[in-house]
Design an enzyme around this catalytic site. Sequence first.
Site, PDB file in Angstrom:
ATOM      1  N   CYS A   2       0.960  -1.180  -0.070  1.00  0.00           N
ATOM      2  CA  CYS A   2      -0.007  -0.010   0.071  1.00  0.00           C
ATOM      3  C   CYS A   2       0.914   1.230  -0.033  1.00  0.00           C
ATOM      4  CB  CYS A   2      -0.913   0.098   1.201  1.00  0.00           C
ATOM      5  SG  CYS A   2      -2.134  -1.452   1.375  1.00  0.00           S
ATOM      6  N   ARG A  27       5.997  -0.398  -4.112  1.00  0.00           N
ATOM      7  CA  ARG A  27       5.638  -1.211  -2.782  1.00  0.00           C
ATOM      8  C   ARG A  27       4.738  -2.456  -3.309  1.00  0.00           C
ATOM      9  NH1 ARG A  27       6.721   1.788   1.436  1.00  0.00           N
ATOM     10  NH2 ARG A  27       4.675   1.072   2.465  1.00  0.00           N
ATOM     11  N   TRP A  74      -2.620  -2.817  -1.841  1.00  0.00           N
ATOM     12  CA  TRP A  74      -2.297  -4.324  -1.794  1.00  0.00           C
ATOM     13  C   TRP A  74      -3.318  -4.932  -1.139  1.00  0.00           C
ATOM     14  CZ3 TRP A  74      -0.302  -8.306   0.886  1.00  0.00           C
ATOM     15  CH2 TRP A  74       0.567  -9.269   0.363  1.00  0.00           C
ATOM     16  N   ASN A 100      -2.899   2.152   5.147  1.00  0.00           N
ATOM     17  CA  ASN A 100      -1.905   1.099   4.971  1.00  0.00           C
ATOM     18  C   ASN A 100      -1.697   0.491   6.362  1.00  0.00           C
ATOM     19  OD1 ASN A 100       0.316  -0.588   4.490  1.00  0.00           O
ATOM     20  ND2 ASN A 100       1.707   1.156   4.457  1.00  0.00           N
ATOM     21  N   GLY A 101      -1.790  -1.185   6.111  1.00  0.00           N
ATOM     22  CA  GLY A 101      -1.890  -1.724   7.648  1.00  0.00           C
ATOM     23  C   GLY A 101      -2.892  -2.630   7.662  1.00  0.00           C
ATOM     24  N   GLU A 485      19.856 -17.603  -2.678  1.00  0.00           N
ATOM     25  CA  GLU A 485      19.368 -16.516  -3.144  1.00  0.00           C
ATOM     26  C   GLU A 485      19.075 -16.521  -4.551  1.00  0.00           C
ATOM     27  OE1 GLU A 485      18.301 -13.703  -1.910  1.00  0.00           O
ATOM     28  OE2 GLU A 485      18.893 -12.265  -3.458  1.00  0.00           O
ATOM     29  N   LYS A 489      15.742 -15.397  -6.520  1.00  0.00           N
ATOM     30  CA  LYS A 489      15.664 -14.404  -7.366  1.00  0.00           C
ATOM     31  C   LYS A 489      14.886 -14.914  -8.614  1.00  0.00           C
ATOM     32  CE  LYS A 489      16.215 -11.573  -5.830  1.00  0.00           C
ATOM     33  NZ  LYS A 489      16.773 -10.993  -4.546  1.00  0.00           N
ATOM     34  N   GLU A 492      10.828 -15.584  -7.835  1.00  0.00           N
ATOM     35  CA  GLU A 492      10.225 -14.451  -7.508  1.00  0.00           C
ATOM     36  C   GLU A 492       9.922 -13.442  -8.605  1.00  0.00           C
ATOM     37  OE1 GLU A 492      11.606 -11.508  -4.679  1.00  0.00           O
ATOM     38  OE2 GLU A 492      13.634 -11.679  -5.382  1.00  0.00           O
ATOM     39  N   HIS A 508      20.397 -36.767  -0.540  1.00  0.00           N
ATOM     40  CA  HIS A 508      19.430 -36.946   0.543  1.00  0.00           C
ATOM     41  C   HIS A 508      17.819 -36.768   0.054  1.00  0.00           C
ATOM     42  CE1 HIS A 508      22.695 -37.889   3.247  1.00  0.00           C
ATOM     43  NE2 HIS A 508      23.134 -36.812   2.835  1.00  0.00           N
ATOM     44  N   LYS A 607       7.355  -4.704  -1.966  1.00  0.00           N
ATOM     45  CA  LYS A 607       8.729  -4.380  -1.688  1.00  0.00           C
ATOM     46  C   LYS A 607       8.920  -4.091  -0.144  1.00  0.00           C
ATOM     47  CE  LYS A 607      12.954  -3.025  -2.605  1.00  0.00           C
ATOM     48  NZ  LYS A 607      13.902  -4.001  -2.937  1.00  0.00           N
TER      49      LYS A 607
HETATM   50  C1  F6R Z   1      13.472 -10.855  -2.478  1.00  0.00           C
HETATM   51  C2  F6R Z   1      13.297  -9.609  -1.317  1.00  0.00           C
HETATM   52  C3  F6R Z   1      12.760  -9.886  -0.192  1.00  0.00           C
HETATM   53  C4  F6R Z   1      13.268  -9.120   0.957  1.00  0.00           C
HETATM   54  C5  F6R Z   1      12.157  -9.308   2.366  1.00  0.00           C
HETATM   55  C6  F6R Z   1      12.737  -8.641   3.399  1.00  0.00           C
HETATM   56  O1  F6R Z   1      14.096 -10.118  -3.464  1.00  0.00           O
HETATM   57  O2  F6R Z   1      13.520  -8.501  -1.780  1.00  0.00           O
HETATM   58  O3  F6R Z   1      12.825 -11.276   0.295  1.00  0.00           O
HETATM   59  O4  F6R Z   1      14.428  -9.298   1.255  1.00  0.00           O
HETATM   60  O5  F6R Z   1      10.819  -9.077   2.289  1.00  0.00           O
HETATM   61  O6  F6R Z   1      12.752  -7.262   3.309  1.00  0.00           O
HETATM   62  P1  F6R Z   1      13.646  -6.199   3.850  1.00  0.00           P
HETATM   63  O7  F6R Z   1      15.085  -6.576   3.700  1.00  0.00           O
HETATM   64  O8  F6R Z   1      13.076  -4.622   3.630  1.00  0.00           O
HETATM   65  O9  F6R Z   1      13.238  -6.415   5.596  1.00  0.00           O
END
Ligand code: F6R
Length: 612
Positions: A2, A27, A74, A100-101, A485, A489, A492, A508, A607
């Site tokens: 949001c 976001r 959102w 937002n929330g 990671e 990537k 997502e 395993h 985000k």
């Molecule tokens: C993936 C990504 C998320 C964030 C997670 C934590 O690419 O960006 O997995 O790493 O939502 O976010 P922060 O670092 O803002 O606490």
Amino acid sequence: MCGIVGYIGKRRVVPIIIEGLKRLEYRGYDSAGIVYMQDGKLEKHRCEGKLVNLEELMDDIETASRAGLGHTRWATHGAPSEANAHPHSDCTGEIVIVHNGIIENYHSLREELQSKGHHFSSETDTEVLAHLIEEMLDGDIAKAVRQAVSHVEGSYALGVMWTGEPDRLIAVRNQSPLVLGVKEGGGSFMASDIPALLPYTKDVIFLDDQEMAVLKKDSLSVCRVDNGEKVEKEIETIDWNAGMAEKAGYKHFMLKEIFEQPQAILNTVRGRFDAETGKISLPEVLLSDEELAGIKRISLVACGTSWHAALVAKYWLEKWAAIPTEVDIASEFRYRRLLLDEHTLVVPISQSGETADTLAGMRLAKSLKARIIAICNVVGSTVTREADGTIYTHAGPEIGVASTKAFTSQLVALFLLTMKIAQAKKMISGEESAALCNVLIDLPEILEKEIPRIQEEMDVISEEFVRCRDFLYLGRGANFPIALEGALKLKEISYIHAEGYAAGELKHGPIALIDKDMPVLALVPKDPVYKKVISNVEEVKARHGRIILVGTEGDEDLRRISDHVIYLPEIHEDLNPILYTIPLQLLAYKIANLRGCDVDQPRNLAKSVTVE
Ligand code: F6R
């Protein structure tokens, strides 16, 4: 999650709100809306889907209004639809609210309000607040908002307007970010995040939990929600500029941010160690060397990509500082029995500094008297204001939802923290740490050269794998989290199912998945576990898996057992996790781009995850 933008001042409000909402698109959202004051009435427009729909709608509307609120939603309670989009109104349409929330007790509040005759027009939790304010209103909107939120459980950043007092916007914050902007010569702003304010002002005020602001066109005041007492707030000047939150010719923010990694790493290291003596200078840590040396245990707490950074740091901290280090996913940490005390250092790691679970975990640790040193990218974010100290990553704004430069700069910050503690404990000589930190200093130059080259190689590789359904990533030691990671990537942003494994785990279970259709990417730098990983790769080859290797320049053996090799220069083995992240980011980016995915705003993701 949001986005809120509000403005009151001398300029036309609609373009300011639309521009601000665009800058908050990262976001994540699925509907958008705007409200403004027009001839003593509140005009509201909302639509499902992307902001462009709202923009098109507003193209046909003439207004010179100078006060209004905008929102990107959102969905949490109720599907993404026009009816559920914000702003929401009370029964009279004279009060509007953006939120937002999550209002946790909205169900009981809604029933109570309905029994009093309030009529609801959405399925959202937010709408209860508009009706609650209506119920409390007695000529003073600020007072009514304060009374209304005292009945609410949950998290909220709110923007409120009322036709009865058209000269003001009300902003309230509790556990959801809200920043105010002040402009010399008039104009007051509110927004969920700084990028929305950057085109207009760099002077901001961070609202704290349980604070309310009254914004007028030429003044702004803040008070406590519970007792209405005035709070003196400091105006902080942000050193980001508006251009930093723009694409600068790149197709996506993610690609721009991958290319910004040399600079981001340099910003994280700069001024923090002496190249001759290796002495680390991190005054933000706020603990003396004696205190650092007295730490018995370290607990790293984070979510998602930041959690992967924590997993890498565990290898470093245990190797160099010899301190038992635990790594927790924040949403697990906060719901288990925690054995923390004043001898434990808790390190919350968060790019945004607003992640709800990380914040909750940090607060819990604080209540148990642990020392808290955060790693964070966003100045003034909640994590930084509540931690005892913060090591800022200084990576600049990260807009692409998939974290890239924030991740590698978190690794750099964690490495510096490792060196700092190792030095305090006298576990490392000045010479040794100078050698290691000099590698960090050289890394940006290496990356400047390598990123464009790897990008080209990935053009070919991504074409070959664009249609695959699954992907495995393998690594060992500190590169195992990098495999995790890489998989995150890819999944997502391209929606391809991908898993990261410690290479030794293959036999395993996951080896059952290997056949000629399964791509396997393995990280095989020349390090102490090199031979072990190669054996694991041989196991894949024997089962006809398609193999991509990322390894050390000059290692010709890799060609024999793989379909593709990406070579990287040899650097100190401990710092490989930073370097080996780059090809994985670019592979995910290229594949997602070829598949036509919305790379910067992947489906269902936000985000800043400000709800639990
Ligand atoms: C993936 C990504 C998320 C964030 C997670 C934590 O690419 O960006 O997995 O790493 O939502 O976010 P922060 O670092 O803002 O606490």
